[in-house]
Scaffold this motif. Structure first.
Motif, PDB file in Angstrom:
ATOM      1  N   PRO A 180       0.012  -1.805  -0.074  1.00  0.00           N
ATOM      2  CA  PRO A 180       0.074   0.073   0.309  1.00  0.00           C
ATOM      3  C   PRO A 180       0.743   1.019   0.262  1.00  0.00           C
ATOM      4  N   LYS A 181       2.314   1.417   0.215  1.00  0.00           N
ATOM      5  CA  LYS A 181       3.000   2.381   0.471  1.00  0.00           C
ATOM      6  C   LYS A 181       3.831   2.182  -0.940  1.00  0.00           C
ATOM      7  N   TRP A 182       3.473   1.933  -2.059  1.00  0.00           N
ATOM      8  CA  TRP A 182       4.759   1.628  -3.197  1.00  0.00           C
ATOM      9  C   TRP A 182       5.539   2.874  -3.039  1.00  0.00           C
ATOM     10  N   ALA A 183       4.978   4.467  -2.994  1.00  0.00           N
ATOM     11  CA  ALA A 183       5.028   5.327  -3.555  1.00  0.00           C
ATOM     12  C   ALA A 183       6.591   5.987  -3.201  1.00  0.00           C
ATOM     13  N   LYS A 184       6.146   5.345  -1.529  1.00  0.00           N
ATOM     14  CA  LYS A 184       7.315   6.181  -0.752  1.00  0.00           C
ATOM     15  C   LYS A 184       8.755   5.379  -0.546  1.00  0.00           C
ATOM     16  N   ILE A 185       8.288   3.786  -1.065  1.00  0.00           N
ATOM     17  CA  ILE A 185       9.100   2.957  -0.651  1.00  0.00           C
ATOM     18  C   ILE A 185       9.626   3.128  -1.583  1.00  0.00           C
ATOM     19  N   GLN A 186       9.776   3.008  -2.831  1.00  0.00           N
ATOM     20  CA  GLN A 186      10.494   3.442  -3.940  1.00  0.00           C
ATOM     21  C   GLN A 186      11.060   4.644  -4.140  1.00  0.00           C
ATOM     22  N   LYS A 187      11.116   5.567  -3.474  1.00  0.00           N
ATOM     23  CA  LYS A 187      11.776   6.770  -3.355  1.00  0.00           C
ATOM     24  C   LYS A 187      12.551   6.825  -2.371  1.00  0.00           C
ATOM     25  N   GLN A 188      12.722   5.706  -1.738  1.00  0.00           N
ATOM     26  CA  GLN A 188      13.475   5.306  -0.419  1.00  0.00           C
ATOM     27  C   GLN A 188      14.346   4.877  -1.481  1.00  0.00           C
ATOM     28  N   HIS A 189      13.923   3.727  -1.857  1.00  0.00           N
ATOM     29  CA  HIS A 189      15.173   2.819  -2.742  1.00  0.00           C
ATOM     30  C   HIS A 189      16.936   4.001  -3.751  1.00  0.00           C
ATOM     31  N   THR A 190      17.963   3.400  -3.181  1.00  0.00           N
ATOM     32  CA  THR A 190      18.849   4.194  -3.789  1.00  0.00           C
ATOM     33  C   THR A 190      19.855   2.938  -3.874  1.00  0.00           C
ATOM     34  N   GLN A 191      19.628   1.284  -3.503  1.00  0.00           N
ATOM     35  CA  GLN A 191      20.988   0.956  -3.786  1.00  0.00           C
ATOM     36  C   GLN A 191      20.961   0.212  -5.510  1.00  0.00           C
ATOM     37  N   ALA A 192      22.284   0.264  -5.625  1.00  0.00           N
ATOM     38  CA  ALA A 192      22.371  -0.139  -7.016  1.00  0.00           C
ATOM     39  C   ALA A 192      22.236  -2.101  -6.842  1.00  0.00           C
ATOM     40  N   GLN A 193      22.392  -2.674  -7.574  1.00  0.00           N
ATOM     41  CA  GLN A 193      22.632  -4.052  -8.508  1.00  0.00           C
ATOM     42  C   GLN A 193      21.255  -4.977  -7.314  1.00  0.00           C
ATOM     43  N   SER A 194      20.534  -4.201  -7.036  1.00  0.00           N
ATOM     44  CA  SER A 194      19.005  -4.806  -6.468  1.00  0.00           C
ATOM     45  C   SER A 194      18.499  -3.509  -6.494  1.00  0.00           C
ATOM     46  N   GLN A 236      23.190  -8.223 -18.400  1.00  0.00           N
ATOM     47  CA  GLN A 236      22.520  -7.862 -17.312  1.00  0.00           C
ATOM     48  C   GLN A 236      23.002  -7.033 -16.321  1.00  0.00           C
ATOM     49  N   ILE A 237      24.454  -7.567 -15.629  1.00  0.00           N
ATOM     50  CA  ILE A 237      25.129  -7.330 -14.228  1.00  0.00           C
ATOM     51  C   ILE A 237      25.267  -5.859 -14.805  1.00  0.00           C
ATOM     52  N   LYS A 238      25.877  -5.870 -16.056  1.00  0.00           N
ATOM     53  CA  LYS A 238      26.220  -4.239 -16.243  1.00  0.00           C
ATOM     54  C   LYS A 238      25.278  -2.907 -15.493  1.00  0.00           C
ATOM     55  N   SER A 239      23.517  -3.539 -17.119  1.00  0.00           N
ATOM     56  CA  SER A 239      22.118  -2.511 -16.793  1.00  0.00           C
ATOM     57  C   SER A 239      21.737  -2.724 -14.819  1.00  0.00           C
ATOM     58  N   LEU A 240      22.051  -3.331 -13.769  1.00  0.00           N
ATOM     59  CA  LEU A 240      21.961  -3.463 -12.706  1.00  0.00           C
ATOM     60  C   LEU A 240      23.057  -2.362 -12.048  1.00  0.00           C
ATOM     61  N   SER A 241      24.424  -2.800 -12.431  1.00  0.00           N
ATOM     62  CA  SER A 241      24.987  -1.385 -11.479  1.00  0.00           C
ATOM     63  C   SER A 241      25.244   0.197 -12.362  1.00  0.00           C
ATOM     64  N   LYS A 242      24.359  -0.230 -13.597  1.00  0.00           N
ATOM     65  CA  LYS A 242      24.389   1.443 -13.347  1.00  0.00           C
ATOM     66  C   LYS A 242      23.910   2.196 -12.890  1.00  0.00           C
ATOM     67  N   GLU A 262      26.883 -12.375  -8.347  1.00  0.00           N
ATOM     68  CA  GLU A 262      26.562 -11.798  -7.546  1.00  0.00           C
ATOM     69  C   GLU A 262      26.462 -10.254  -8.163  1.00  0.00           C
ATOM     70  N   GLY A 263      25.873  -9.942  -9.317  1.00  0.00           N
ATOM     71  CA  GLY A 263      25.225  -9.191 -10.235  1.00  0.00           C
ATOM     72  C   GLY A 263      23.708  -8.631  -9.403  1.00  0.00           C
ATOM     73  N   LEU A 264      22.998  -9.496  -8.717  1.00  0.00           N
ATOM     74  CA  LEU A 264      21.595  -8.815  -8.471  1.00  0.00           C
ATOM     75  C   LEU A 264      21.877  -9.481  -6.711  1.00  0.00           C
ATOM     76  N   THR A 265      21.777  -8.627  -5.625  1.00  0.00           N
ATOM     77  CA  THR A 265      22.013  -8.951  -4.189  1.00  0.00           C
ATOM     78  C   THR A 265      20.503  -8.696  -3.724  1.00  0.00           C
ATOM     79  N   VAL A 266      20.367  -9.215  -2.659  1.00  0.00           N
ATOM     80  CA  VAL A 266      19.092  -8.873  -1.543  1.00  0.00           C
ATOM     81  C   VAL A 266      19.130  -8.014  -0.950  1.00  0.00           C
ATOM     82  N   GLN A 267      19.872  -6.999  -0.684  1.00  0.00           N
ATOM     83  CA  GLN A 267      20.058  -6.105   0.056  1.00  0.00           C
ATOM     84  C   GLN A 267      18.677  -5.321   0.521  1.00  0.00           C
ATOM     85  N   GLY A 268      18.590  -4.334  -0.933  1.00  0.00           N
ATOM     86  CA  GLY A 268      17.275  -4.065  -0.893  1.00  0.00           C
ATOM     87  C   GLY A 268      15.399  -4.360  -1.178  1.00  0.00           C
TER      88      GLY A 268
END
Length: 318
Positions: A180-194, A236-242, A262-268
């Motif tokens: 339900p709080k998707w708009a707020k969650i997506q603004k807080q997400h700033t991590q690459a490769q996740s 795909q690893i390059k596009s995730l890291s950019k 490790e091109g994709l992580t679960v941190q975020g």
């Protein structure tokens, strides 16, 4: 009387006896053996003549009839042998046909017993997936290779799951319900490769279809497709890291490969949604296809189960 015969009577009697004896004991003359040999020759000639004489009609008819009877008996014997051989061949053929019919009937019964997934799914009504279905899948797979203590690490509590789709939601409506709080969650997400939201489906075509369904939900979020068709892992690893990626939709095989490298992580990661209830043209779910199911289990074993147990993200069955 003696006087009448005279004295010569006695001498004559002696002469008569001697002459008879002499006649009996005298050797045969030359004329006599000739006569005996001639008789023998006559008898031999008679035998030869009898042998060489042509048979009469009655005798020839009798001999030919005997020959014909013998030939008929031989022919009858061969015919009987042929008939018995044909009967034996016919019996063996009937037995072999019976065996073949029995084997074919057995094979038909076996074929009837073996039902495909499509037969089972078409005959039964679709049932929405639940967290218990995912847990049973994990236990059945890892129970063969892991100990009882290791299997306890695979158990997920009810708090690890989002509410499941009851087959009435579209993807956008379901995500709005669980996020339900998707708009707020997506603004807080700033991590690459996740990513914040990871959606897992069974095929590349289904990936594209789900991305189209996200238009009403995603807003300004960046979406990335993760599947193996015509796209390399390194790209795909390059596009995730950019840059920052909010949503990723892909197949379990490619996601497992990205997690391994490790091109994709679960941190975020906050939400893991499995396209559980979708059925393809053959009425198969994602977990009904052996290859996809194996890739899904590998993906879950790449740290996703442990992170979910720690409470970093939750799992939803769409």
């Amino acid at each position: 009387m003696a006087d009448d015969l005279g004295d010569e009577w006695w001498t004559q009697g002696d002469n008569l006896g001697v002459s008879e004896v002499e006649e009996d004991t005298q050797p045969l003359t030359e004329e006599q053996p000739i006569k005996s040999t001639s008789k023998k020759r006559k008898s031999d000639k008679q035998i030869q003549e009898e042998d060489t004489q042509p048979l009469t009609e009655e005798q020839s008819n009798k001999s030919t009839s005997k020959k014909r009877k013998g030939e008929k008996n031989i022919q009858d014997g061969t015919k009987k042998k042929k008939k018995t051989a044909k009967k034996e061949c016919f019996i063996t053929e009937e037995r072999s046909e019976e065996k073949g019919d029995k084997e074919s009937n057995k094979n038909k019964k076996r074929r009837k017993k073996k039902k495909t997934i499509t037969d089972v799914l078409t005959s039964s009504e679709p049932v929405p997936g639940s967290p218990a279905d995912l847990m049973s899948l994990l236990k059945n797979h890892f129970s063969l290779t892991r100990s009882v203590i290791e299997q306890e690490d695979l158990t997920l509590k009810d708090s690890c799951f989002l509410s499941s789709n009851d087959l009435t939601h579209s993807l956008s409506s379901y995500l709005k319900e669980v996020c339900p709080k998707w708009a707020k969650i997506q603004k807080q997400h700033t991590q690459a490769q996740s990513v914040v939201l990871l959606i897992v489906c069974g095929s590349a075509l289904r990936t594209i279809d789900l991305i189209k369904q996200l238009i009403a939900f995603k807003g300004q979020a960046k979406v990335l497709k993760l599947f193996a068709k015509h796209i390399k892992v390194d790209d795909q690893i390059k596009s995730l890291s950019k840059g920052v990626t909010h949503i990723a939709v892909g197949t379990p095989g490619r996601i497992a490969a990205l997690l391994e490298k490790e091109g994709l992580t679960v941190q975020g990661l906050r939400y893991l949604v499995l396209d559980w209830n979708y059925r393809d043209q053959k009425f198969r779910r994602m977990v009904d296809i052996p290859e996809v199911k194996e890739d899904l289990l590998k993906m879950m074993d790449r740290g996703l189960i442990q992170s979910c147990r720690e409470g970093t993200f939750k799992i939803g069955l769409f």
